[in-house]
Scaffold this active site. Structure first.
Site, PDB file in Angstrom:
ATOM      1  N   PRO A  67     -16.580  -0.278 -29.121  1.00 51.64           N
ATOM      2  CG  PRO A  67     -17.409   1.768 -29.773  1.00 51.64           C
ATOM      3  CD  PRO A  67     -17.359   0.741 -28.497  1.00 51.64           C
ATOM      4  CD  GLU A  68     -10.867  -2.724 -29.359  1.00 51.34           C
ATOM      5  OE1 GLU A  68      -9.736  -3.107 -30.286  1.00 51.34           O
ATOM      6  OE2 GLU A  68     -11.147  -3.309 -28.456  1.00 51.34           O
ATOM      7  NE  ARG A 101     -20.658   1.339 -20.096  1.00 48.95           N
ATOM      8  CZ  ARG A 101     -20.270   0.076 -20.488  1.00 48.95           C
ATOM      9  NH1 ARG A 101     -18.996  -0.112 -19.460  1.00 48.95           N
ATOM     10  NH2 ARG A 101     -20.575  -0.829 -21.156  1.00 48.95           N
ATOM     11  CE  LYS A 140       6.223   5.793 -26.386  1.00 50.55           C
ATOM     12  NZ  LYS A 140       5.908   6.765 -25.563  1.00 50.55           N
TER      13      LYS A 140
END
Length: 286
Positions: free
Chosen positions: A2-3, A117, A160
């Site tokens: 699931p995102e 899991r 970054k």
DNA sequence: AAGCTCTCCTGATGGC
DNA sequence: TGCCATCAGGAGAGCT
């Protein structure tokens, strides 16, 4: 896996089927499912009892249920295989049922957290002044949040010393993007996953964010269609929306743009899928 | 200090 | 047939 779109469908299901109900009993069947609740399973169950659930919220892949008349929320993360189901009491327990919540009403249904899991879990936390569980205060707004700041994201990329896929998966920069939608958005933007972020121009960032939003909105549109069935709503499984994926999982298949066989490369203990022609690798800097 | 690697977990799958 | 290795991967801990 699931995102953001899948989690949003679950949130909507909870809003419809669980909000405004009062918790009667909570049963924790596997301690790992509440491991983020440091005071333990008994404390978790005790603190929910008797409280009314407010309107569910979401940020990125996290969702939470405020407990009315407290300053706390039940935080949920589905991990990789987690599901929140609303089931009839009589429905047989799922093999990987971890937590059951019964309500003090006659609606005949209960909330179940099922997770093969066990990467996901539920926990109870104080809210910040923004109404956000304190432990996720470091999670950035997600790209579907109206208050997401595109310019701040661009400047963060520029600062970054990292590469673009890492940045997309960095939940403190932008939340809700996982491995699948990262590969999809990068394919649409014709960007290689190892492209350094420091050199991103504003138009490039803007285009990439547009693709991230397009991919997520498309998934959400599909997942939101069959909205009447209880199962579909809160399960989130039908929800692994019949995704029409252009990159993820397509190793060896022709790129839908140019026909070149797609490639898979090991990356951070997982995989990156890309078209070697449309998404050129950056020049090696070492 | 920021960036990166490791680790948690279970089931499906494939090679021998 | 059974056994072992590999893969799936979100996110925080811990290392450099």
């Amino acid at each position: 896996m699931p995102e953001l779109p899948e989690v949003e469908v679950v949130r909507r299901g909870l809003e419809r089927w669980v909000a405004h109900r009062v918790v009667a009993e909570t049963e924790v069947l596997h301690p790992r499912a509440v491991r983020r609740h440091v005071a333990g399973a008994d404390d978790f169950a005790h603190r929910l009892k008797g409280h009314r659930v407010g309107t569910p919220s979401r940020r990125g892949k996290y969702l939470w249920l405020p407990l009315e008349d407290t300053n706390q929320s039940v935080l949920a993360h589905l991990g990789m295989s987690g599901q929140l189901l609303v089931q009839q009491h009589a429905a047989p327990d799922e093999k990987h049922l971890r937590i059951r919540v019964r309500f003090a009403d006659g609606l005949g249904t209960e909330l179940r957290f099922v997770d093969q899991r066990t990467f996901g879990g539920l926990s109870l936390h104080d809210n910040t002044l923004d109404g956000l569980p304190d432990v996720i205060a470091h999670i950035a707004r997600d790209p579907l949040d109206p208050l997401f700041d595109d310019e701040a994201f661009h400047q963060a990329l520029r600062r970054k010393r990292s590469t673009i896929k890492r940045a997309l998966l960095d939940q403190s920069l932008i939340s809700g993007v996982g491995n699948i939608y990262a590969d999809e958005a990068l394919w649409r933007a014709r960007l290689h996953y190892e492209r350094p972020t420091a050199g991103f121009t504003r138009p490039r960032t803007t285009e990439l964010l547009g693709h991230v939003r397009d991919v997520m909105n498309a998934a959400l549109a599909v997942g939101g269609t069959s909205f009447d069935s209880l199962y579909v709503n809160v399960n989130g499984e039908s929800g692994y929306f019949d995704r029409s994926l252009d990159a993820y999982g397509r190793e060896g298949l022709p790129c839908r743009r140019c026909g070149t066989p797609m490639r898979r490369r090991p990356w951070m203990n997982r995989s990156s899928y890309f078209c070697p022609k449309c998404q050129r690798a950056p020049r090696v800097s070492s």
